[in-house]
Design a protein around this motif. Sequence first.
Motif, mmCIF file in Angstrom:
data_model
loop_
_atom_site.group_PDB
_atom_site.id
_atom_site.type_symbol
_atom_site.label_atom_id
_atom_site.label_comp_id
_atom_site.label_asym_id
_atom_site.label_seq_id
_atom_site.Cartn_x
_atom_site.Cartn_y
_atom_site.Cartn_z
ATOM 1 N N GLU A 55 -34.850 -60.099 -101.408
ATOM 2 C CA GLU A 55 -34.311 -60.839 -100.379
ATOM 3 C C GLU A 55 -33.377 -59.986 -99.902
ATOM 4 O O GLU A 55 -32.414 -59.033 -100.121
ATOM 5 C CB GLU A 55 -33.743 -61.693 -100.902
ATOM 6 C CG GLU A 55 -32.279 -61.599 -102.083
ATOM 7 C CD GLU A 55 -32.316 -62.849 -102.731
ATOM 8 O OE1 GLU A 55 -33.249 -63.891 -102.740
ATOM 9 O OE2 GLU A 55 -31.252 -63.402 -103.421
ATOM 10 N N TYR A 56 -32.880 -60.968 -98.687
ATOM 11 C CA TYR A 56 -31.713 -59.999 -97.578
ATOM 12 C C TYR A 56 -30.959 -61.486 -98.090
ATOM 13 O O TYR A 56 -30.419 -61.889 -97.579
ATOM 14 C CB TYR A 56 -32.498 -60.389 -96.328
ATOM 15 C CG TYR A 56 -33.436 -58.881 -96.139
ATOM 16 C CD1 TYR A 56 -32.473 -57.676 -96.121
ATOM 17 C CD2 TYR A 56 -34.036 -58.790 -96.230
ATOM 18 C CE1 TYR A 56 -33.068 -56.494 -95.754
ATOM 19 C CE2 TYR A 56 -35.654 -58.154 -95.528
ATOM 20 C CZ TYR A 56 -34.887 -56.647 -95.768
ATOM 21 O OH TYR A 56 -35.612 -55.278 -95.623
ATOM 22 N N THR A 57 -29.430 -61.205 -97.938
ATOM 23 C CA THR A 57 -28.891 -61.666 -98.678
ATOM 24 C C THR A 57 -27.162 -61.202 -97.368
ATOM 25 O O THR A 57 -27.190 -60.503 -97.074
ATOM 26 C CB THR A 57 -27.777 -61.028 -99.976
ATOM 27 O OG1 THR A 57 -28.698 -61.427 -100.586
ATOM 28 C CG2 THR A 57 -26.308 -62.609 -100.350
ATOM 29 N N VAL A 58 -26.859 -62.334 -96.977
ATOM 30 C CA VAL A 58 -26.253 -62.014 -95.527
ATOM 31 C C VAL A 58 -24.524 -63.882 -96.397
ATOM 32 O O VAL A 58 -24.707 -64.475 -97.796
ATOM 33 C CB VAL A 58 -26.221 -63.187 -94.027
ATOM 34 C CG1 VAL A 58 -27.188 -61.851 -94.219
ATOM 35 C CG2 VAL A 58 -26.799 -63.808 -94.099
ATOM 36 N N LEU A 59 -23.490 -63.271 -96.063
ATOM 37 C CA LEU A 59 -22.782 -64.568 -95.831
ATOM 38 C C LEU A 59 -22.662 -65.866 -95.600
ATOM 39 O O LEU A 59 -23.706 -65.978 -94.403
ATOM 40 C CB LEU A 59 -21.130 -64.168 -95.721
ATOM 41 C CG LEU A 59 -20.629 -62.425 -95.865
ATOM 42 C CD1 LEU A 59 -19.631 -61.966 -95.165
ATOM 43 C CD2 LEU A 59 -20.174 -62.794 -96.994
ATOM 44 N N ALA A 60 -22.130 -66.850 -95.839
ATOM 45 C CA ALA A 60 -22.970 -67.684 -95.484
ATOM 46 C C ALA A 60 -22.550 -68.498 -93.917
ATOM 47 O O ALA A 60 -23.203 -68.973 -93.543
ATOM 48 C CB ALA A 60 -22.069 -69.009 -96.641
ATOM 49 N N ASP A 61 -21.130 -68.085 -93.279
ATOM 50 C CA ASP A 61 -20.834 -68.079 -92.511
ATOM 51 C C ASP A 61 -21.784 -67.252 -91.302
ATOM 52 O O ASP A 61 -20.873 -67.372 -89.882
ATOM 53 C CB ASP A 61 -19.542 -67.839 -92.220
ATOM 54 C CG ASP A 61 -18.736 -66.900 -92.980
ATOM 55 O OD1 ASP A 61 -19.240 -65.802 -92.586
ATOM 56 O OD2 ASP A 61 -17.546 -66.824 -93.030
ATOM 57 N N SER A 62 -22.571 -66.393 -91.949
ATOM 58 C CA SER A 62 -23.219 -65.853 -91.119
ATOM 59 C C SER A 62 -24.066 -66.571 -90.083
ATOM 60 O O SER A 62 -24.688 -66.882 -90.726
ATOM 61 C CB SER A 62 -23.502 -64.399 -91.505
ATOM 62 O OG SER A 62 -24.285 -63.721 -90.948
ATOM 63 N N PRO A 63 -23.892 -65.793 -88.387
ATOM 64 C CA PRO A 63 -25.457 -65.981 -87.490
ATOM 65 C C PRO A 63 -26.195 -65.725 -87.998
ATOM 66 O O PRO A 63 -27.205 -66.674 -87.543
ATOM 67 C CB PRO A 63 -24.102 -65.400 -86.282
ATOM 68 C CG PRO A 63 -24.189 -64.616 -86.328
ATOM 69 C CD PRO A 63 -23.162 -64.880 -88.041
ATOM 70 N N THR A 104 -32.710 -66.068 -89.980
ATOM 71 C CA THR A 104 -33.707 -65.225 -90.086
ATOM 72 C C THR A 104 -33.779 -63.456 -89.862
ATOM 73 O O THR A 104 -32.561 -63.125 -89.297
ATOM 74 C CB THR A 104 -34.726 -66.076 -89.188
ATOM 75 O OG1 THR A 104 -33.704 -65.408 -87.624
ATOM 76 C CG2 THR A 104 -34.476 -66.933 -88.285
ATOM 77 N N LEU A 105 -34.867 -63.096 -90.427
ATOM 78 C CA LEU A 105 -35.511 -61.152 -90.852
ATOM 79 C C LEU A 105 -35.048 -61.494 -89.026
ATOM 80 O O LEU A 105 -34.755 -60.363 -88.975
ATOM 81 C CB LEU A 105 -36.600 -61.015 -90.812
ATOM 82 C CG LEU A 105 -36.749 -61.693 -92.745
ATOM 83 C CD1 LEU A 105 -38.106 -61.598 -93.326
ATOM 84 C CD2 LEU A 105 -36.336 -60.930 -93.236
ATOM 85 N N ALA A 106 -35.862 -61.933 -88.045
ATOM 86 C CA ALA A 106 -35.758 -61.515 -87.192
ATOM 87 C C ALA A 106 -34.060 -61.138 -85.878
ATOM 88 O O ALA A 106 -33.455 -60.719 -85.339
ATOM 89 C CB ALA A 106 -35.999 -62.345 -85.621
ATOM 90 N N ASP A 107 -32.900 -62.545 -86.982
ATOM 91 C CA ASP A 107 -31.651 -62.276 -86.479
ATOM 92 C C ASP A 107 -31.131 -60.970 -86.467
ATOM 93 O O ASP A 107 -30.166 -61.062 -86.970
ATOM 94 C CB ASP A 107 -31.031 -63.497 -87.255
ATOM 95 C CG ASP A 107 -31.242 -64.496 -86.631
ATOM 96 O OD1 ASP A 107 -32.267 -64.984 -85.612
ATOM 97 O OD2 ASP A 107 -31.526 -65.925 -87.502
ATOM 98 N N LEU A 108 -31.989 -59.847 -87.951
ATOM 99 C CA LEU A 108 -31.318 -58.818 -88.178
ATOM 100 C C LEU A 108 -31.696 -57.806 -87.029
ATOM 101 O O LEU A 108 -31.075 -56.532 -87.563
ATOM 102 C CB LEU A 108 -31.928 -57.975 -89.988
ATOM 103 C CG LEU A 108 -31.655 -58.877 -91.066
ATOM 104 C CD1 LEU A 108 -32.374 -59.024 -91.918
ATOM 105 C CD2 LEU A 108 -30.277 -59.131 -91.288
ATOM 106 N N LYS A 109 -31.665 -58.372 -85.940
ATOM 107 C CA LYS A 109 -32.380 -56.790 -84.672
ATOM 108 C C LYS A 109 -30.922 -56.370 -85.179
ATOM 109 O O LYS A 109 -29.561 -56.947 -84.820
ATOM 110 C CB LYS A 109 -32.672 -57.439 -83.553
ATOM 111 C CG LYS A 109 -32.831 -56.556 -82.721
ATOM 112 C CD LYS A 109 -33.702 -57.364 -81.463
ATOM 113 C CE LYS A 109 -33.842 -56.395 -80.390
ATOM 114 N NZ LYS A 109 -34.102 -56.488 -78.592
ATOM 115 N N ASP A 110 -30.949 -54.828 -84.642
ATOM 116 C CA ASP A 110 -29.516 -54.485 -84.040
ATOM 117 C C ASP A 110 -28.379 -54.565 -85.591
ATOM 118 O O ASP A 110 -27.215 -53.923 -84.738
ATOM 119 C CB ASP A 110 -29.245 -54.686 -82.822
ATOM 120 C CG ASP A 110 -29.884 -54.733 -81.747
ATOM 121 O OD1 ASP A 110 -30.482 -53.472 -81.613
ATOM 122 O OD2 ASP A 110 -30.025 -55.293 -80.929
#
Length: 354
Positions: free
Chosen positions: A112-120, A123-129
């Motif tokens: 899976e992809y994991t980000v901090l809870a307060d990250s914007p 979605t996977l598409a939000d990983l752009k750049d």
Amino acid sequence: MRLKLLLLSLMLAGVSQAQALDDVTVALAIPPAVHDGAPYAAAQELGLFKQQNLSVKLVVFQGAGALLPQVASKRVTFGYPVSEPVISSYFSGKDPLPLRYFYNGTPAQTMEYTVLADSPIKTLADLKDKKIGVGALTWGTIPNSRAALRVAGLEPGKNVEFVAVGVLGSGFQALRSKQIDALNYNSSWGDIFELTGTKIRRIAYPDVFQETPGNGFIAHEDTFKDNPDLIRRFGRAYTEAQYVCEVNPEFCVQAFWRQYPESKPANADGKGLNDAKTLLTRRLQRTLYRENGSRRNPGEYDLPVIRAAIAAMAKTGEFPSAAVPVERIFSNEFVAAFDDFDKNALKARAEAAK
């Protein structure tokens, strides 16, 4: 006198035969942790391997790339790698690896992809750049990771970048300090991250990859032909061990700590024990049950799901073609034998184990 000698010799022969266990070496791509190593420890302590006339030893290699040649050359009996490198060998232009999977150890997508809870990033598409941390750029899971991003419209290497950050603590710190924007770890490592007190958000792979098998037990094709009962016995003992850990996770955690004392935390009598039980229980829930709560057949491969995932990998350019002999790579030949044991008797043993 002759009769006594004959009886004595037969008894000694029987003892000798009972003691002559079959040696089995299992090659792992990463060192075992409590969530995935506890069943082995339980099998050793309860004598489940020995009851199947097996003496099992774990050996660790650095990734699937180092592990697979060991099984292919028969230096080890079984391996526990992810499947992408084996499938890729059918596109190498050379003879494919002479290996077959016989036990689906992780029947649901673990990555899976994991980000901090307060990250914007939601979605996977939000990983752009963005920068995504992985343990190493040689990980066998990366082809599937790239395919997941391409399904979401991204192009790894162009508008999203993988960065090697090491495993567990070093990766967690890289995300906390915002050196990277996301981690691409397995779900159990995400559980560990949460238990450190960090609030995270998990971003799943696309649906086509959700039931894609991860790590599984693999053997040389010759073992299928020459010693199929070895596969049956090992798979049965491993299934029994998972059942024991489902019934009595505390025993399995303690068994793992006894065999790997360096992994035992300082707070093992309190939070450390509860956290370890949580990690093991969550892993077993994902492994033994489907999302709807129905129980899986231990070790079984869903071949239509695998075909669909391979087709998606081909469509995203990770595989040159979807023309792969799935039945040759993944076998369900021994699944019925794996679950063939007295569950009531084993449950009683598991409940009494300490």
